[in-house]
Design an enzyme around this catalytic site. Structure first.
Site, short mmCIF file in Angstrom:
data_model
loop_
_atom_site.label_atom_id
_atom_site.label_comp_id
_atom_site.label_asym_id
_atom_site.label_seq_id
_atom_site.Cartn_x
_atom_site.Cartn_y
_atom_site.Cartn_z
N ASP A 17 63.33 89.80 76.93
CA ASP A 17 63.71 88.68 77.79
C ASP A 17 63.74 89.11 79.25
O ASP A 17 64.02 90.27 79.56
CB ASP A 17 65.10 88.18 77.35
CG ASP A 17 65.42 86.81 77.93
OD1 ASP A 17 64.50 86.13 78.42
OD2 ASP A 17 66.60 86.43 77.90
N HIS A 34 55.03 88.49 82.86
CA HIS A 34 54.56 88.72 81.48
C HIS A 34 53.58 89.90 81.43
O HIS A 34 53.60 90.69 80.49
CB HIS A 34 53.89 87.45 80.94
CG HIS A 34 54.82 86.28 80.81
ND1 HIS A 34 56.07 86.39 80.24
CD2 HIS A 34 54.71 84.98 81.20
CE1 HIS A 34 56.67 85.21 80.26
NE2 HIS A 34 55.87 84.34 80.85
N SER A 63 58.73 79.78 68.55
CA SER A 63 58.19 78.43 68.29
C SER A 63 58.53 77.50 69.46
O SER A 63 57.79 76.57 69.74
CB SER A 63 58.70 77.89 66.95
OG SER A 63 60.06 78.17 66.78
N LEU A 128 53.58 103.78 62.16
CA LEU A 128 54.46 102.73 62.71
C LEU A 128 53.90 101.38 62.29
O LEU A 128 52.69 101.13 62.43
CB LEU A 128 54.48 102.81 64.25
CG LEU A 128 55.18 101.64 64.96
CD1 LEU A 128 56.69 101.68 64.74
CD2 LEU A 128 54.88 101.65 66.47
C1 FPP Z 1 60.69 86.34 77.84
O1 FPP Z 1 60.71 86.26 79.23
C2 FPP Z 1 59.44 86.83 77.27
C3 FPP Z 1 58.52 86.05 76.63
C4 FPP Z 1 58.64 84.60 76.49
C5 FPP Z 1 57.30 86.59 76.02
C6 FPP Z 1 57.17 88.07 75.86
C7 FPP Z 1 55.77 88.43 76.13
C8 FPP Z 1 55.31 89.60 76.64
C9 FPP Z 1 56.19 90.74 76.88
C10 FPP Z 1 53.88 89.81 77.04
C11 FPP Z 1 52.84 89.71 76.01
C12 FPP Z 1 53.18 90.21 74.67
C13 FPP Z 1 52.54 91.23 74.02
C14 FPP Z 1 52.92 91.56 72.63
C15 FPP Z 1 51.50 92.02 74.65
P1 FPP Z 1 61.04 84.87 79.90
O2 FPP Z 1 59.76 84.29 80.38
O3 FPP Z 1 61.80 84.00 78.96
O4 FPP Z 1 61.94 85.33 81.08
P2 FPP Z 1 63.08 84.51 81.84
O5 FPP Z 1 64.16 84.23 80.83
O6 FPP Z 1 63.51 85.44 82.92
O7 FPP Z 1 62.43 83.26 82.36
#
Ligand code: FPP
Length: 237
Positions: A17, A34, A63, A128
């Site tokens: 997060d 991201h 989801s 892993l």
């Molecule tokens: C939360 O941050 C994260 C996500 C919704 C997606 C996680 C994805 C990645 C780390 C990148 C791609 C994944 C892989 C497996 C290569 P947020 O956008 O909810 O952050 P915020 O709460 O600060 O808005």
């Protein structure tokens, strides 16, 4: 580390997060957060191999994440594709097995094809197991398990009394995987957000204040250390 603190968690699950906040703090678009988060994924997966952790489950796309703006969803799918293409070859070299949980049938065709190919190619690997939760929601997973058992009962294949924890678990998408020992959530939020609700019943939870893109090898090792200092009792004294 292992000599002083012998218990390495078998299975670590992570709610990644804070990508958006990381980007906002830097005046960057969310997709840059991201992208930086994808680097943390690579580093944490490598650190799992280094430490001898056998299962890593990452909440990569919930989801509910489909409700984000289309451009952000597209950016996330693009990063996932890139990760799968780049890491796919590395997975074969390093003995990483790829698995997924969630509604992967809802993912773009290209992403789904990559997942299917790499999952098949790495099926025999053992160092892993990397489990990506994609289009995943724990309530939907539990409802799916209940539906499958109800269908069996309605067809006379089982009776209601046959249903116990073991049978129920066998209908979850995580069937065959051990429960997580350690659940990490970054960005300081203290929520489970519909992630592995059944499976984390006895997991130790470590909340880390850093945003996911800042969470790297040393932060992961620190979280594992905190886990090792806890005394797991599984409800007993
Ligand atoms: C939360 O941050 C994260 C996500 C919704 C997606 C996680 C994805 C990645 C780390 C990148 C791609 C994944 C892989 C497996 C290569 P947020 O956008 O909810 O952050 P915020 O709460 O600060 O808005």
């Amino acid at each position: 580390m292992s000599a002083e603190h012998p218990e390495i968690p078998w299975h670590v699950a992570i709610i990644m997060d804070g990508n958006g906040r990381w980007a906002k703090e830097r005046g960057l678009p969310r997709r840059d957060g991201h992208r930086a988060g994808a680097e943390s994924v690579r580093e944490v997966a490598d650190t799992c191999i280094e430490l001898g952790i056998r299962y890593l489950t990452l909440y990569a796309f919930s989801s509910e994440n489909w409700n984000r703006p289309p451009a952000e969803v597209e950016a996330l799918m693009g990063l996932l594709d890139r990760f799968l293409i780049e890491k796919g070859a590395d997975m074969k070299k390093r003995g990483i097995r790829l698995q997924t949980i969630g509604r992967t049938d809802l993912l773009p065709d290209k992403t789904r094809a990559l997942i299917e190919r790499i999952t098949a190619e790495t099926a025999g690997h053992a160092a892993l197991t990397l489990v990506l939760a994609l289009s995943y929601g724990a309530r939907e997973e539990i409802v799916g398990a209940a539906r499958s058992l109800a269908a069996d009962a309605a067809a006379g294949r089982i009776t209601p009394d046959d249903i116990d924890c073991r049978l129920f678990e066998s209908r979850l998408q995580t069937a065959g995987l051990p429960d997580p020992d350690l659940l990490i959530r970054t960005s300081g939020e203290m929520r489970i957000s519909n992630f592995l609700l059944w499976q984390i019943s006895y997991a130790e939870i470590v909340i880390v204040r850093k945003n996911w893109p800042d969470f790297r090898r040393n932060d992961f090792i620190e979280a594992v250390r905190e886990y090792q200092q806890r005394h797991r009792r599984f409800g007993a004294l």
